[in-house]
Design a protein around this motif. Structure first.
Motif, PDB file in Angstrom:
ATOM      1  N   MET A 241       0.836  -1.197   0.000  1.00 14.76           N
ATOM      2  CA  MET A 241       0.000   0.000   0.000  1.00 14.76           C
ATOM      3  C   MET A 241       0.874   1.252   0.000  1.00 14.76           C
ATOM      4  O   MET A 241       1.935   1.276   0.636  1.00 14.76           O
ATOM      5  CB  MET A 241      -0.918   0.024   1.226  1.00 14.76           C
ATOM      6  CG  MET A 241      -1.967  -1.082   1.247  1.00 14.76           C
ATOM      7  SD  MET A 241      -2.983  -1.025   2.722  1.00 14.76           S
ATOM      8  CE  MET A 241      -3.774   0.565   2.519  1.00 14.76           C
ATOM      9  N   ALA A 242       0.445   2.280  -0.678  1.00 12.98           N
ATOM     10  CA  ALA A 242       1.200   3.528  -0.719  1.00 12.98           C
ATOM     11  C   ALA A 242       1.182   4.183   0.654  1.00 12.98           C
ATOM     12  O   ALA A 242       0.161   4.192   1.338  1.00 12.98           O
ATOM     13  CB  ALA A 242       0.587   4.456  -1.758  1.00 12.98           C
ATOM     14  N   ARG A 243       2.330   4.720   1.068  1.00 12.39           N
ATOM     15  CA  ARG A 243       2.426   5.379   2.362  1.00 12.39           C
ATOM     16  C   ARG A 243       1.858   6.791   2.272  1.00 12.39           C
ATOM     17  O   ARG A 243       2.074   7.499   1.291  1.00 12.39           O
ATOM     18  CB  ARG A 243       3.892   5.436   2.780  1.00 12.39           C
ATOM     19  CG  ARG A 243       4.134   6.039   4.149  1.00 12.39           C
ATOM     20  CD  ARG A 243       5.603   5.900   4.523  1.00 12.39           C
ATOM     21  NE  ARG A 243       6.463   6.630   3.606  1.00 12.39           N
ATOM     22  CZ  ARG A 243       6.736   7.935   3.717  1.00 12.39           C
ATOM     23  NH1 ARG A 243       6.185   8.650   4.686  1.00 12.39           N
ATOM     24  NH2 ARG A 243       7.535   8.522   2.855  1.00 12.39           N
ATOM     25  N   ARG A 244       1.114   7.186   3.308  1.00 14.05           N
ATOM     26  CA  ARG A 244       0.581   8.543   3.324  1.00 14.05           C
ATOM     27  C   ARG A 244       1.716   9.544   3.475  1.00 14.05           C
ATOM     28  O   ARG A 244       2.641   9.330   4.280  1.00 14.05           O
ATOM     29  CB  ARG A 244      -0.400   8.705   4.485  1.00 14.05           C
ATOM     30  CG  ARG A 244      -1.661   7.889   4.336  1.00 14.05           C
ATOM     31  CD  ARG A 244      -2.578   8.106   5.526  1.00 14.05           C
ATOM     32  NE  ARG A 244      -2.936   9.506   5.654  1.00 14.05           N
ATOM     33  CZ  ARG A 244      -3.676   9.986   6.682  1.00 14.05           C
ATOM     34  NH1 ARG A 244      -4.073   9.179   7.628  1.00 14.05           N
ATOM     35  NH2 ARG A 244      -3.984  11.259   6.727  1.00 14.05           N
ATOM     36  N   PRO A 245       1.688  10.649   2.729  1.00 12.68           N
ATOM     37  CA  PRO A 245       2.750  11.657   2.854  1.00 12.68           C
ATOM     38  C   PRO A 245       2.722  12.319   4.219  1.00 12.68           C
ATOM     39  O   PRO A 245       1.662  12.486   4.824  1.00 12.68           O
ATOM     40  CB  PRO A 245       2.430  12.648   1.738  1.00 12.68           C
ATOM     41  CG  PRO A 245       0.977  12.464   1.466  1.00 12.68           C
ATOM     42  CD  PRO A 245       0.685  11.020   1.713  1.00 12.68           C
ATOM     43  N   THR A 246       3.890  12.675   4.710  1.00  9.92           N
ATOM     44  CA  THR A 246       4.016  13.299   6.027  1.00  9.92           C
ATOM     45  C   THR A 246       4.613  14.693   5.885  1.00  9.92           C
ATOM     46  O   THR A 246       5.063  15.107   4.808  1.00  9.92           O
ATOM     47  CB  THR A 246       4.927  12.458   6.928  1.00  9.92           C
ATOM     48  OG1 THR A 246       6.253  12.466   6.381  1.00  9.92           O
ATOM     49  CG2 THR A 246       4.424  11.010   7.028  1.00  9.92           C
ATOM     50  N   ILE A 247       4.641  15.396   7.012  1.00 14.18           N
ATOM     51  CA  ILE A 247       5.272  16.718   7.039  1.00 14.18           C
ATOM     52  C   ILE A 247       6.751  16.617   6.668  1.00 14.18           C
ATOM     53  O   ILE A 247       7.306  17.487   5.996  1.00 14.18           O
ATOM     54  CB  ILE A 247       5.083  17.365   8.433  1.00 14.18           C
ATOM     55  CG1 ILE A 247       3.630  17.846   8.573  1.00 14.18           C
ATOM     56  CG2 ILE A 247       6.062  18.508   8.658  1.00 14.18           C
ATOM     57  CD1 ILE A 247       3.320  18.496   9.904  1.00 14.18           C
ATOM     58  N   LYS A 248       7.393  15.506   7.079  1.00 11.36           N
ATOM     59  CA  LYS A 248       8.805  15.301   6.747  1.00 11.36           C
ATOM     60  C   LYS A 248       8.997  15.209   5.235  1.00 11.36           C
ATOM     61  O   LYS A 248       9.951  15.770   4.677  1.00 11.36           O
ATOM     62  CB  LYS A 248       9.314  14.030   7.417  1.00 11.36           C
ATOM     63  CG  LYS A 248      10.801  13.761   7.175  1.00 11.36           C
ATOM     64  CD  LYS A 248      11.254  12.493   7.886  1.00 11.36           C
ATOM     65  CE  LYS A 248      11.228  12.708   9.386  1.00 11.36           C
ATOM     66  NZ  LYS A 248      11.802  11.537  10.115  1.00 11.36           N
ATOM     67  N   ASP A 249       8.055  14.521   4.541  1.00 15.01           N
ATOM     68  CA  ASP A 249       8.138  14.412   3.079  1.00 15.01           C
ATOM     69  C   ASP A 249       8.010  15.782   2.418  1.00 15.01           C
ATOM     70  O   ASP A 249       8.713  16.099   1.451  1.00 15.01           O
ATOM     71  CB  ASP A 249       7.040  13.480   2.562  1.00 15.01           C
ATOM     72  CG  ASP A 249       7.173  12.061   3.075  1.00 15.01           C
ATOM     73  OD1 ASP A 249       8.312  11.597   3.213  1.00 15.01           O
ATOM     74  OD2 ASP A 249       6.127  11.427   3.333  1.00 15.01           O
ATOM     75  N   ILE A 250       7.099  16.577   2.930  1.00 10.23           N
ATOM     76  CA  ILE A 250       6.894  17.914   2.363  1.00 10.23           C
ATOM     77  C   ILE A 250       8.140  18.769   2.573  1.00 10.23           C
ATOM     78  O   ILE A 250       8.588  19.482   1.667  1.00 10.23           O
ATOM     79  CB  ILE A 250       5.654  18.585   3.011  1.00 10.23           C
ATOM     80  CG1 ILE A 250       4.388  17.771   2.725  1.00 10.23           C
ATOM     81  CG2 ILE A 250       5.493  20.014   2.503  1.00 10.23           C
ATOM     82  CD1 ILE A 250       3.175  18.235   3.507  1.00 10.23           C
TER      83      ILE A 250
ATOM     84  N   GLY B 164      12.523  21.636   0.515  1.00 10.00           N
ATOM     85  CA  GLY B 164      13.829  22.140   0.912  1.00 10.00           C
ATOM     86  C   GLY B 164      13.771  23.072   2.099  1.00 10.00           C
ATOM     87  O   GLY B 164      14.529  24.054   2.168  1.00 10.00           O
ATOM     88  N   VAL B 165      12.868  22.773   3.025  1.00  9.55           N
ATOM     89  CA  VAL B 165      12.735  23.609   4.222  1.00  9.55           C
ATOM     90  C   VAL B 165      12.709  22.703   5.452  1.00  9.55           C
ATOM     91  O   VAL B 165      12.695  21.471   5.341  1.00  9.55           O
ATOM     92  CB  VAL B 165      11.441  24.457   4.165  1.00  9.55           C
ATOM     93  CG1 VAL B 165      11.478  25.423   2.998  1.00  9.55           C
ATOM     94  CG2 VAL B 165      10.211  23.559   4.092  1.00  9.55           C
ATOM     95  N   SER B 166      12.644  23.307   6.631  1.00  2.72           N
ATOM     96  CA  SER B 166      12.577  22.533   7.866  1.00  2.72           C
ATOM     97  C   SER B 166      11.144  22.055   8.123  1.00  2.72           C
ATOM     98  O   SER B 166      10.178  22.610   7.578  1.00  2.72           O
ATOM     99  CB  SER B 166      13.037  23.390   9.045  1.00  2.72           C
ATOM    100  OG  SER B 166      12.112  24.442   9.278  1.00  2.72           O
ATOM    101  N   GLU B 167      11.021  21.055   8.973  1.00  2.00           N
ATOM    102  CA  GLU B 167       9.685  20.563   9.324  1.00  2.00           C
ATOM    103  C   GLU B 167       8.881  21.618  10.080  1.00  2.00           C
ATOM    104  O   GLU B 167       7.658  21.712   9.927  1.00  2.00           O
ATOM    105  CB  GLU B 167       9.803  19.282  10.169  1.00  2.00           C
ATOM    106  CG  GLU B 167      10.359  18.096   9.388  1.00  2.00           C
ATOM    107  CD  GLU B 167      10.506  16.856  10.246  1.00  2.00           C
ATOM    108  OE1 GLU B 167       9.662  16.672  11.153  1.00  2.00           O
ATOM    109  OE2 GLU B 167      11.458  16.085  10.026  1.00  2.00           O
TER     110      GLU B 167
END
Length: 343
Positions: free
Chosen positions: A1-10, A15-18
């Motif tokens: 199953m595809a993993r849900r995107p997280t804040i870390k992925d964004i 190219g910014v901090s969490e």
């Protein structure tokens, strides 16, 4: 199953901090407008959505409202009223990106337990409450919990909650006017579940209209059922087998009316030759049945839209109020006619 995107992925993609992602997605200061726009664009590309459970725990809205039905499950699949009602509710909620959490339970105590659990878990921001009772514990419970709610079908008189309602008494008066005008003096109302407020209003209105016309109360009466085709047919067989049977039957939904016509046919009783039939709440079923059913017509989906709009208003801070929906109107069709000679 595809993993849900997280804040870390964004954060990695942008190219910014969490923390910058958190500031941008929660509309907090701390990032420039250009960075905020870039983060949101990346979040949309990745298909990121906020976690409703986490938002609820942080005191934000869950983005969902609840609807619980305490009715026999087997009666829901064949009754068009709830399908149309929910479609109207969903139309309004979807436009506001609010989810509908739906559950069927086996009684009022189980329904109240669901409300307590939803409140404790912060699963919903508010609830739509159907089938008001004559002795209803739900308004007091929901008020005590502080769970915003709208009663669907209540009159709102003296209630602490907002409500949307239809004038069942006037609707029944239209039915009696029509049948009385055709010459019917023996009328049986095949009602829905006892204890429901709208069932009580319809029964009371039938009695009042009969008294106003000087009709014998023994010949104008109501019998209660569970709204199912099975009980509708059984009630029809019983009343038509009695001495001095009715010349007109009024059913509280379309399913029972169609079942009633079938039961009458089994007994060799023609509609409308020997018995006239009226259905509450028009549907496609009423219009394709032969003969086509005289029915009370209203915009049930519109009633659902009104309820959803009212709940969104309550969630936005509007005070409790009662709003009347479209008044049902009777549409005479081929299932009603002057009564034949007594049989």
């Amino acid at each position: 199953m595809a993993r849900r995107p997280t804040i870390k992925d964004i954060a990695r993609r942008a190219g910014v901090s969490e923390s910058a992602v958190s500031f941008a997605l929660n509309d907090r200061p701390g990032v420039s407008q250009d960075t905020r726009a870039r983060i949101r664009r990346v979040a949309e590309e990745l298909g990121w959505q906020p976690n409703s459970a986490a938002r609820a725990l942080s005191g934000e809205r869950s983005g969902a409202v609840g609807l619980v039905l305490a009715r026999p499950a087997q009666t829901l699949g064949v009754e068009s009223f709830f399908l149309q009602l929910v479609s109207g509710i969903q139309e309004v909620l979807s436009a506001d990106r609010v989810a509908l959490l739906f559950q069927v339970v086996d009684g009022i105590d189980a329904e109240c337990a669901v409300y307590r659990r939803w409140w404790a878990e912060r699963r919903v921001d508010g609830v739509l409450v159907v089938d008001p009772r004559t002795d209803d514990p739900r308004p007091e419970l929901l008020t005590r919990l502080g769970l915003p709610a709208v009663m669907i079908g209540g009159t709102g008189a003296g209630a602490p909650l907002s409500s949307v309602w239809a004038d069942d008494a006037r609707a029944m008066a239209q039915v009696v006017d029509h049948l009385y005008g055709l010459g019917h003096r023996r009328i049986t109302h095949v009602a829905g579940l006892p204890g429901l407020a709208h069932t009580a209003r319809r029964i009371a209105s039938l009695r009042a209209e009969a008294r106003a016309r000087g009709l014998d109360p023994e010949h104008v009466r109501s019998v209660v059922t569970d709204y199912s085709d099975t009980e509708g047919a059984a009630a029809t067989r019983r009343v038509l087998a009695e001495p001095g049977p009715p010349t007109a039957l009024v059913y509280d939904n379309d399913v029972m009316a169609v079942a009633g016509i079938a039961a009458a046919a089994e007994l060799g009783i023609a509609v409308p030759g020997r018995i006239s039939v009226v259905a509450w709440d028009d549907s496609a079923l009423c219009r394709v049945t032969h003969p086509r059913l005289t029915a009370l017509v209203r915009d049930t989906a519109g009633f659902g839209r009104l309820a959803a709009e009212e709940l969104l208003g309550v969630l936005a801070g509007s005070p409790p109020r009662a709003r009347e929906g479209e008044r049902p109107r009777l549409e005479p069709r081929e299932s009603t006619a002057p009564p034949a000679a007594a049989y």
